[in-house]
Design an enzyme around this catalytic site. Structure first.
Site, PDB file in Angstrom:
ATOM      1  CB  VAL A 407      13.896   4.976  -4.840  1.00 21.72           C
ATOM      2  CG1 VAL A 407      14.055   6.311  -4.130  1.00 21.72           C
ATOM      3  CG2 VAL A 407      14.073   3.833  -3.857  1.00 21.72           C
ATOM      4  CG  HIS A 457       0.648  -0.651  -2.588  1.00 23.33           C
ATOM      5  ND1 HIS A 457       0.012  -1.819  -2.923  1.00 23.33           N
ATOM      6  CD2 HIS A 457       1.099  -0.143  -3.750  1.00 23.33           C
ATOM      7  CE1 HIS A 457       0.069  -2.002  -4.233  1.00 23.33           C
ATOM      8  NE2 HIS A 457       0.717  -0.988  -4.746  1.00 23.33           N
TER       9      HIS A 457
END
Ligand code: NAD
Length: 727
Positions: A407, A457
Site C-alpha cells: 500500500v 522488497h
C-alpha cells in the site's frame, strides 16, 4: 586419469555403442575433468574396437549436458593462478581436444539430445557428425558463455560458423541466445527433431544408414557457408557489428570482442589452428577480472543464494498456496501476477473494488500479450487469471499462508492495514511489507505478531525483475525468514538477505549514485557529461533520466519522510537543493513532460534552463575521473553498508547491486570490483577522488583496515580489474 564412469558405454548387437552421460551423484551433467576423462575413454574404445560401427551420445538425466562445472572452475581459478601460460593453455584447451578427437576418430558419432544442451554440452553435440534433438519445450540449446564474460571455448566459435555461416552464428555467440527445438532445426543447429522417447532410435537409424564420419570442415575444399571474414558479403558484418558492439558495451565487456576475434581470425584458418586461437582467447578471458566477477556473482553466488545461503536450518519447506496481496497498485499488481503464474491463489485487495480490479487488469494485459505472441495458450492465461480474485474484504484472507502489503509508503496507512490483517490471519501466516525504505522494525510494532513480520522488497516491474531484497527486522524470527525465503524461491526469484537499516542495501546503494550525480549538477558539471559518463561506466540509464522517470516529487517526499522517520541519522543529501528547485518550478519529471529533461512526443533533450540555474564550471572535470566517481561512490557506499552490518556477506551486495539496481555486470558487483582493483589501490583511488569531489567518496575504516592487513572480500587471488583504472 580419473576413472569415475561419467559416461557409460554399451555396445549392442548391431555394433552401435550407446554412450550415456550420467554423472553419478549429480542432478545435472556438468563438464569437469572426470567427465572429459570418461568421454575420452569411450572415444578410444569406439575408435579401437573393430566391432563398433558408430556411437550415439545421449544423457541419462532429464537434461543433456548443462555445460562446464562453473563451481569447480571458479575454485580452480585460485589454485591455477600462478601456473605458467603453456600449462594453462593445455588446461583451457582440454575439452576442445577431446571433442576434436571425437570428430576425427574415423567412426560416426551422433548426438541424441534428449533435453537441454547448453554451453559445452551443445559444443559436444556440435562435434558429433549428426544431431537429433528431442522435440520438447524442455529441450533448449544454446551457447550462453558470453553472459558470464566467457566464450564457447570447446569449438563453439569455430564449428557453429562453419555449420551455419558467420552472420547466422553471431547472435548465438555474441548474445548467448538459446532456442527451442523448432528454431534450432530452422537455424540448422540440429539435423532432425524426434519425439523425446525416440531420439536414441532415430539416432540409431542414421547410424545404420550410410553415415559419414567426416565433418564438412574436414572435407577437402571446404568453404564456410556464406564466405569467410574477408568475403565481401561477410566483411560488412564485422565493420557494423564491431561498431554496434562498442556502442552497446562501451568497451567494458571483453568477451563479445574476443568472440568476434575468434570468428574473424578463425574463419581464415584451418580448423585445428582455429581451435587453438579460440583456446587462447578463452584463456585470456577466463583469467581476467571481468569473467571472474561475473562467474562469481551471476553464477556461483546467485546459485548459493537461491539454494538457501541464509535460510535458517531446521524448518520444514514451505509452499505458499494462498497469498493475500494488499494494495493493487503498480507493485501489488505485478506481485499478484507472478504469484498466480506460479500456481498460487491470490486475493488481491485494495481500498475499493474498482482499484482491486485495475490491479487484475495489469495481469490480463500482460498475459494477453503473451497469447498474442504465441507464447502462451488462451487456456493457460485463463487458468492463471482465475487464480487472482480482486476484493476488498479482509475476511477472504482467513486461509492465507502468506501476505504481502504494497500500500502507500506511509507508516500510518501501513499500520492500519497491519492491524486489520492481525484480526483475520492465521497465527503462523507471515506478513511481508514491500516498503522501499521504511524500517521493518518500526512497521512491525503495529503488529501483535512482530516475529512474523518481515520485509520483502520487490523491484519494479515486479513480475519481471529477478531480485527480492529480504529485510530482517529486529523481531523477525527464524521461522519467518525461512518461510519468506521459500516463498521467494517459489516465485523463482533470487533473494538477498539484509539487516534492517535506512535504505536497506539496494536503496541506499543506488541512492548514493543518484544523490552524488544530481549533486554534480549543482557543482556546475555539464548535465550531458554526467549522463554520458554514467552510460560509459556501464550504468543502464543516466541518473538524471532515472530521477525523471521516478518523478521529482516522489524523490522530494521520500527525502522528507526519511527526515521524519530518522531524525537522528538523516543528513540531507547533495541532491536536495537541486530537487527542491525543480519541484518548485513544477518540473516533476517525465509524467508532466518536464524535469531534468524536456519531453516531446518521441524525443527528450536535457532542459537548457539547468545551465542558467547552475552555471557550468569553466573547466569541466576529466571524464575518466567522472566515470571513476560514479563507480566508486557506489562501491564506497556498499563498503559502508558492510561495515555497519547491513550486509551479511559480500555476495548479497554484489547480487543485489547487479540484479536489483543496475550496477554494471562487468564489475561483478561492488565487492568483486574492490577486490579486482585491489583493496589498497581502491582505497588510494577513493581518497584521490574524495580530495577532488568530496567526502562521499572517502573510504570507510573497514577498507583501510583490510588494506593494512592484506585482506580481500573473496579470497587471496582476486585479480586486477583495469589495474590502472584511469587509463
Ligand atoms: P501505488 O500507489 O501504485 O499503489 C498503492 C496501492 O495501494 C494503491 O492501489 C492504493 O489504492 C492502495 N492502498 C492504499 N491504501 C490502502 C489500504 N489501506 N488498503 C488497501 N489498499 C490500499 O504504489 P506502488 O508503487 O505500488 O508502491 C507500493 C509500495 O511498494 C510502497 O510501499 C512503495 O514504497 C513500495 N515499492 C515501490 C516500488 C516502485 O518502484 N514503485 C518499488 C519497490 C517498493
Amino acid at each position: 586419469m580419473n576413472t569415475t564412469a561419467v559416461v557409460r558405454c554399451e555396445v549392442d548387437a548391431d555394433g552401435i555403442a550407446l554412450l550415456t552421460i550420467d554423472y553419478p551423484g549429480k542432478t545435472m551433467n556438468v563438464i569437469d575433468q572426470a567427465f572429459m576423462d570418461s568421454l575420452q575413454q569411450c572415444i578410444d574404445r569406439v575408435r579401437d574396437d573393430a566391432a563398433i560401427r558408430g556411437a550415439i551420445v545421449t544423457s541419462g538425466k532429464d537434461a543433456f549436458v548443462a555445460g562446464a562445472d562453473l563451481l569447480a572452475m571458479e575454485q580452480n581459478l585460485d589454485s591455477t593462478a600462478d601456473d605458467p601460460l603453456p600449462v594453462l593453455f593445455e588446461k583451457y584447451g582440454s575439452l576442445s581436444r577431446v571433442l576434436r578427437n571425437l570428430e576425427t576418430c574415423g567412426k560416426p558419432f551422433v548426438a541424441a539430445i534428449n533435453g537441454t544442451a547448453m554451453g559445452g554440452g551443445f559444443e559436444l553435440a556440435l562435434a558429433c557428425h549428426h544431431r537429433v534433438l528431442a522435440d520438447s519445450p524442455a529441450a533448449v540449446v544454446g551457447l550462453p558463455e558470453v553472459q558470464l564474460g566467457l566464450l564457447p571455448g570447446a569449438g563453439g566459435t569455430q564449428r557453429l560458423p562453419r555449420l551455419i555461416g558467420i552472420q547466422a552464428a553471431m547472435p548465438f555467440l555474441l548474445e548467448g541466445k538459446h532456442v527451442a527445438p523448432a528454431q534450432a532445426l530452422a537455424a540448422g543447429l540440429v539435423h532432425e527433431l524426434a519425439p523425446p522417447a525416440d531420439v536414441v532410435a532415430c539416432a540409431k537409424r542414421w547410424l545404420l544408414g550410410s553415415p559419414r564420419a567426416v565433418q564438412p570442415w574436414d572435407e577437402k575444399g571446404f568453404r564456410i557457408p556464406g564466405g569467410n571474414a574477408l568475403d565481401p558479403r561477410v566483411a560488412p558484418a564485422f565493420v557494423v557489428g564491431n561498431t554496434m558492439l562498442q556502442a552497446n558495451t562501451q568497451q567494458n565487456l571483453p568477451a563479445p570482442q574476443a568472440i568476434q576475434s575468434c570468428l574473424y581470425e578463425g574463419s581464415l584458418l584451418p580448423i585445428d589452428k582455429a581451435l587453438r586461437v579460440e583456446t587462447k582467447y578463452l584463456m585470456t578471458l577466463a583469467r581476467g577480472a571481468v569473467a571472474r566477477g561475473m562467474i562469481r556473482t551471476l553464477f556461483v553466488s546467485k546459485t548459493r543464494a537461491e539454494k538457501g545461503l541464509h535460510r535458517p536450518a531446521g524448518y520444514a519447506p514451505f509452499t505458499c498456496r494462498k497469498l493475500g496481496m494488499i494494495g493493487a497498485g503498480m507493485m501489488g499488481a505485478g506481485i499478484a501476477l507472478v504469484a498466480a503464474q506460479r500456481g498460487i491463489e491470490v486475493v488481491l485487495i485494495d481500498r475499493d473494488q474498482a482499484a482491486a480490479e485495475r490491479g487484475k487488469t495489469y495481469a490480463e494485459k500482460a498475459l494477453g500479450k503473451q497469447v498474442e505472441r504465441g507464447r502462451m495458450t488462451a487456456e493457460k492465461r485463463d487458468a492463471i487469471l482465475a487464480r487472482i480474485v480482486p476484493a476488498t474484504d479482509y475476511d477472504l484472507l482467513r486461509g492465507a499462508d502468506m501476505v504481502v502489503e504494497a500500500v502507500f509508503e506511509d507508516r500510518a496507512v501501513k499500520a492500519e492495514v497491519t492491524r486489520r490483517l492481525d484480526a483475520v490471519l492465521p497465527d503462523d501466516c507471515v506478513l511481508a511489507s514491500n516498503t522501499s525504505a521504511l524500517p521493518i522494525t518500526l512497521l512491525a510494532q503495529a503488529s501483535v505478531r512482530p516475529g512474523r513480520f518481515i520485509g520483502l522488497h520487490f523491484f519494479s516491474p515486479a513480475d519481471k525483475m529477478p531480485l527480492v531484497e529480504v529485510i530482517r527486522g529486529k523481531a523477525t524470527d527464524d521461522a519467518t525468514l525461512a518461510r519468506a525465503l521459500d516463498f521467494v524461491g517459489q516465485l523463482r526469484k533470487t533473494p538477498i538477505v539484509v539487516n534492517d537499516a535506512r535504505g536497506f542495501f539496494t536503496s541506499r546503494f543506488i541512492g548514493a549514485f543518484v544523490d552524488d550525480a544530481i549533486g554534480m549538477v549543482a557543482e556546475g558539471i555539464a548535465p550531458a557529461l554526467i549522463e554520458n559518463c554514467a552510460r560509459q561506466a556501464g550504468m543502464p540509464v543516466g541518473p538524471l533520466a532515472i530521477t525523471d522517470e521516478l518523478s521529482i516529487d516522489l524523490a522530494v517526499h521520500a527525502g522528507e519522510a526519511q527526515a521524519r522517520e530518522f531524525p537522528d541519522s538523516y543528513r540531507p543529501g547533495r541532491s536536495v537543493p537541486v530537487l527542491r528547485k525543480l519541484f518548485e518550478l513544477g518540473r516533476l519529471g517525465r509524467k508532466v513532460g518536464k524535469g531534468f529533461y524536456d519531453y516531446e512526443e518521441s524525443a527528450k533533450a536535457l532542459w537548457p534552463g539547468l545551465a542558467e540555474l547552475y552555471p557550468l564550471k569553466p573547466v569541466q572535470p576529466d571524464p575518466r575521473d567522472l566515470k571513476q566517481r560514479i563507480l566508486y561512490v557506489q562501491a564506497v557506499e556498499a563498503a559502508r553498508a558492510m561495515e555497519q552490518g547491513v550486509l551479511l556477506s559480500p555476495a548479497d551486495g554484489d547480487i543485489g547491486s547487479i540484479l536489483g539496481v543496475g550496477y554494471p555486470a562487468y564489475t561483478g558487483g561492488p565487492f568483486c570490483f574492490i577486490d579486482g582493483v585491489g583493496v589498497a589501490a581502491f582505497v588510494a583511488e577513493a581518497d584521490r577522488l574524495a580530495d577532488l569531489f568530496g567526502d562521499q567518496l572517502r573510504p570507510p575504516q573497514l577498507l583501510r583496515d583490510m588494506a593494512a592487513h592484506g585482506e580481500t572480500f573473496y579470497g587471496a587471488t582476486a585479480v586486477a580489474i583495469r589495474q590502472d583504472a584511469r587509463a
